[in-house]
Design a protein around this motif. Structure first.
Motif, PDB file in Angstrom:
ATOM      1  N   VAL A  25       0.827  -1.210   0.000  1.00 52.78           N
ATOM      2  CA  VAL A  25       0.000   0.000   0.000  1.00 52.78           C
ATOM      3  C   VAL A  25       0.859   1.256   0.000  1.00 52.78           C
ATOM      4  CG1 VAL A  25      -1.696   1.279   1.395  1.00 52.78           C
ATOM      5  CG2 VAL A  25      -1.864  -1.193   1.212  1.00 52.78           C
ATOM      6  N   LEU A  26       0.304   2.308  -0.601  1.00 58.02           N
ATOM      7  CA  LEU A  26       0.949   3.617  -0.619  1.00 58.02           C
ATOM      8  C   LEU A  26      -0.112   4.654  -0.231  1.00 58.02           C
ATOM      9  CD1 LEU A  26       3.851   4.042  -1.776  1.00 58.02           C
ATOM     10  CD2 LEU A  26       2.762   4.800  -3.893  1.00 58.02           C
ATOM     11  N   ALA A  27       0.283   5.654   0.552  1.00 59.17           N
ATOM     12  CA  ALA A  27      -0.622   6.773   0.865  1.00 59.17           C
ATOM     13  C   ALA A  27       0.132   8.060   0.576  1.00 59.17           C
ATOM     14  CB  ALA A  27      -1.054   6.713   2.323  1.00 59.17           C
ATOM     15  N   PHE A  28      -0.531   8.966  -0.139  1.00 59.86           N
ATOM     16  CA  PHE A  28       0.135  10.225  -0.520  1.00 59.86           C
ATOM     17  C   PHE A  28      -0.891  11.347  -0.578  1.00 59.86           C
ATOM     18  CE2 PHE A  28      -0.804   7.620  -4.253  1.00 59.86           C
ATOM     19  CZ  PHE A  28      -1.525   8.481  -5.069  1.00 59.86           C
ATOM     20  N   LYS A  29      -0.388  12.588  -0.515  1.00 57.97           N
ATOM     21  CA  LYS A  29      -1.271  13.749  -0.498  1.00 57.97           C
ATOM     22  C   LYS A  29      -1.916  13.960  -1.862  1.00 57.97           C
ATOM     23  CE  LYS A  29       1.088  16.106   3.239  1.00 57.97           C
ATOM     24  NZ  LYS A  29       1.724  17.333   3.740  1.00 57.97           N
ATOM     25  N   ASP A  30      -3.202  14.271  -1.838  1.00 55.96           N
ATOM     26  CA  ASP A  30      -3.901  14.597  -3.082  1.00 55.96           C
ATOM     27  C   ASP A  30      -3.330  15.900  -3.647  1.00 55.96           C
ATOM     28  OD1 ASP A  30      -6.948  13.742  -4.330  1.00 55.96           O
ATOM     29  OD2 ASP A  30      -6.102  15.684  -4.905  1.00 55.96           O
ATOM     30  N   ILE A  31      -3.126  15.923  -4.945  1.00 55.91           N
ATOM     31  CA  ILE A  31      -2.514  17.080  -5.596  1.00 55.91           C
ATOM     32  C   ILE A  31      -3.445  18.295  -5.593  1.00 55.91           C
ATOM     33  CG2 ILE A  31      -3.291  16.725  -7.991  1.00 55.91           C
ATOM     34  CD1 ILE A  31      -0.354  17.090  -8.841  1.00 55.91           C
ATOM     35  N   ASN A  32      -4.732  18.049  -5.431  1.00 59.94           N
ATOM     36  CA  ASN A  32      -5.724  19.133  -5.458  1.00 59.94           C
ATOM     37  C   ASN A  32      -6.653  18.976  -4.249  1.00 59.94           C
ATOM     38  OD1 ASN A  32      -7.269  21.266  -6.329  1.00 59.94           O
ATOM     39  ND2 ASN A  32      -8.456  20.032  -7.775  1.00 59.94           N
ATOM     40  N   PRO A  33      -6.125  19.255  -3.049  1.00 66.02           N
ATOM     41  CA  PRO A  33      -6.853  18.901  -1.827  1.00 66.02           C
ATOM     42  C   PRO A  33      -8.168  19.654  -1.646  1.00 66.02           C
ATOM     43  CG  PRO A  33      -4.923  20.236  -1.313  1.00 66.02           C
ATOM     44  CD  PRO A  33      -4.835  19.898  -2.767  1.00 66.02           C
ATOM     45  N   HIS A  63      -6.302  -4.832   4.966  1.00 65.99           N
ATOM     46  CA  HIS A  63      -5.044  -4.148   5.269  1.00 65.99           C
ATOM     47  C   HIS A  63      -5.141  -2.655   4.937  1.00 65.99           C
ATOM     48  CE1 HIS A  63      -0.872  -3.313   5.804  1.00 65.99           C
ATOM     49  NE2 HIS A  63      -0.702  -3.017   4.540  1.00 65.99           N
ATOM     50  N   ILE A  64      -5.754  -2.342   3.801  1.00 69.64           N
ATOM     51  CA  ILE A  64      -5.906  -0.934   3.412  1.00 69.64           C
ATOM     52  C   ILE A  64      -6.662  -0.165   4.497  1.00 69.64           C
ATOM     53  CG2 ILE A  64      -7.087   0.628   1.799  1.00 69.64           C
ATOM     54  CD1 ILE A  64      -6.284  -1.281  -0.471  1.00 69.64           C
ATOM     55  N   PHE A  65      -7.691  -0.780   5.066  1.00 69.47           N
ATOM     56  CA  PHE A  65      -8.441  -0.074   6.109  1.00 69.47           C
ATOM     57  C   PHE A  65      -7.610   0.125   7.373  1.00 69.47           C
ATOM     58  CE2 PHE A  65     -12.131  -0.255   3.467  1.00 69.47           C
ATOM     59  CZ  PHE A  65     -12.807   0.890   3.847  1.00 69.47           C
ATOM     60  N   MET A  66      -6.719  -0.808   7.664  1.00 66.49           N
ATOM     61  CA  MET A  66      -5.832  -0.591   8.807  1.00 66.49           C
ATOM     62  C   MET A  66      -4.867   0.567   8.513  1.00 66.49           C
ATOM     63  SD  MET A  66      -7.072  -2.576  10.954  1.00 66.49           S
ATOM     64  CE  MET A  66      -5.931  -2.283  12.304  1.00 66.49           C
ATOM     65  N   VAL A  67      -4.450   0.669   7.256  1.00 67.84           N
ATOM     66  CA  VAL A  67      -3.576   1.785   6.866  1.00 67.84           C
ATOM     67  C   VAL A  67      -4.339   3.105   6.956  1.00 67.84           C
ATOM     68  CG1 VAL A  67      -2.296   2.826   4.942  1.00 67.84           C
ATOM     69  CG2 VAL A  67      -2.058   0.376   5.435  1.00 67.84           C
ATOM     70  N   ILE A  68      -5.593   3.099   6.511  1.00 65.61           N
ATOM     71  CA  ILE A  68      -6.415   4.316   6.598  1.00 65.61           C
ATOM     72  C   ILE A  68      -6.496   4.783   8.055  1.00 65.61           C
ATOM     73  CG2 ILE A  68      -8.796   5.171   6.415  1.00 65.61           C
ATOM     74  CD1 ILE A  68      -9.005   3.474   3.801  1.00 65.61           C
ATOM     75  N   LYS A  69      -6.736   3.842   8.935  1.00 63.87           N
ATOM     76  CA  LYS A  69      -6.825   4.185  10.357  1.00 63.87           C
ATOM     77  C   LYS A  69      -5.505   4.788  10.861  1.00 63.87           C
ATOM     78  CE  LYS A  69      -6.848   1.723  14.673  1.00 63.87           C
ATOM     79  NZ  LYS A  69      -7.105   0.475  15.382  1.00 63.87           N
ATOM     80  N   LYS A  70      -4.408   4.180  10.475  1.00 63.42           N
ATOM     81  CA  LYS A  70      -3.083   4.652  10.911  1.00 63.42           C
ATOM     82  C   LYS A  70      -2.770   6.043  10.349  1.00 63.42           C
ATOM     83  CE  LYS A  70       1.740   3.086  10.307  1.00 63.42           C
ATOM     84  NZ  LYS A  70       2.205   3.059  11.691  1.00 63.42           N
TER      85      LYS A  70
END
Ligand code: 5GP
Ligand code: ZN
Length: 118
Positions: A25-33, A63-70
């Motif tokens: 998984v990868l999490a990154f800032k939206d370019i147009n928040p 797993h993605i939902f655990m990442v979202i929580k983190k």
């Protein structure tokens, strides 16, 4: 797949402000928040949309939902609250066809989900 911008971010071929990553998984800032906190959480594996998921992907989604929580905790919106959005298909307004979850928060988002009545 070559033209998928999120696959390019996964491969490091396009820059992104990454806030979390692991093997899947990868999490990154939206370019147009749309809010002070607007993070996109994606699987490294390419799916165009939720409709492509199969039974074998259940663990990945969990797993993605655990990442979202983190990530929400790390972005300091765990207590103030946030919205998780997944767009799927034309009526949703999905524009990037690599399945992703939005984490949106850092301001009151107001009631309702779709802004307009049916
Ligand atoms: P969708 O409507 O497909 O659910 O949302 C796609 C999101 O991806 C949009 O909020 C848009 O601002 C974001 N986005 C599009 N291209 C890029 C990019 O190259 N980098 C980043 N970080 N975000 C992007
Ligand atoms: Zn992709």
């Amino acid at each position: 797949m070559e033209e998928c911008i999120f696959c390019k971010i996964v491969k490091g071929e396009m820059p992104a402000e990454i806030v979390y990553q692991d093997e899947e998984v990868l999490a990154f800032k939206d370019i147009n928040p749309e809010a002070p906190v607007h993070i996109l959480v994606i699987p490294r594996l390419h799916f165009s949309a939720l409709k492509e998921l199969e039974d074998s992907h259940q663990e990945l989604i969990g797993h993605i939902f655990m990442v979202i929580k983190k990530v929400a905790r790390e972005q300091n919106v765990e207590e103030s609250g946030y919205r998780v959005v997944l767009n799927c298909g034309p009526d949703s307004g999905q524009i990037v066809h690599h399945m992703h979850f939005h984490i949106i928060g850092g301001r009151p988002l107001g009631p309702g989900l779709a802004n307009k009545k049916a």
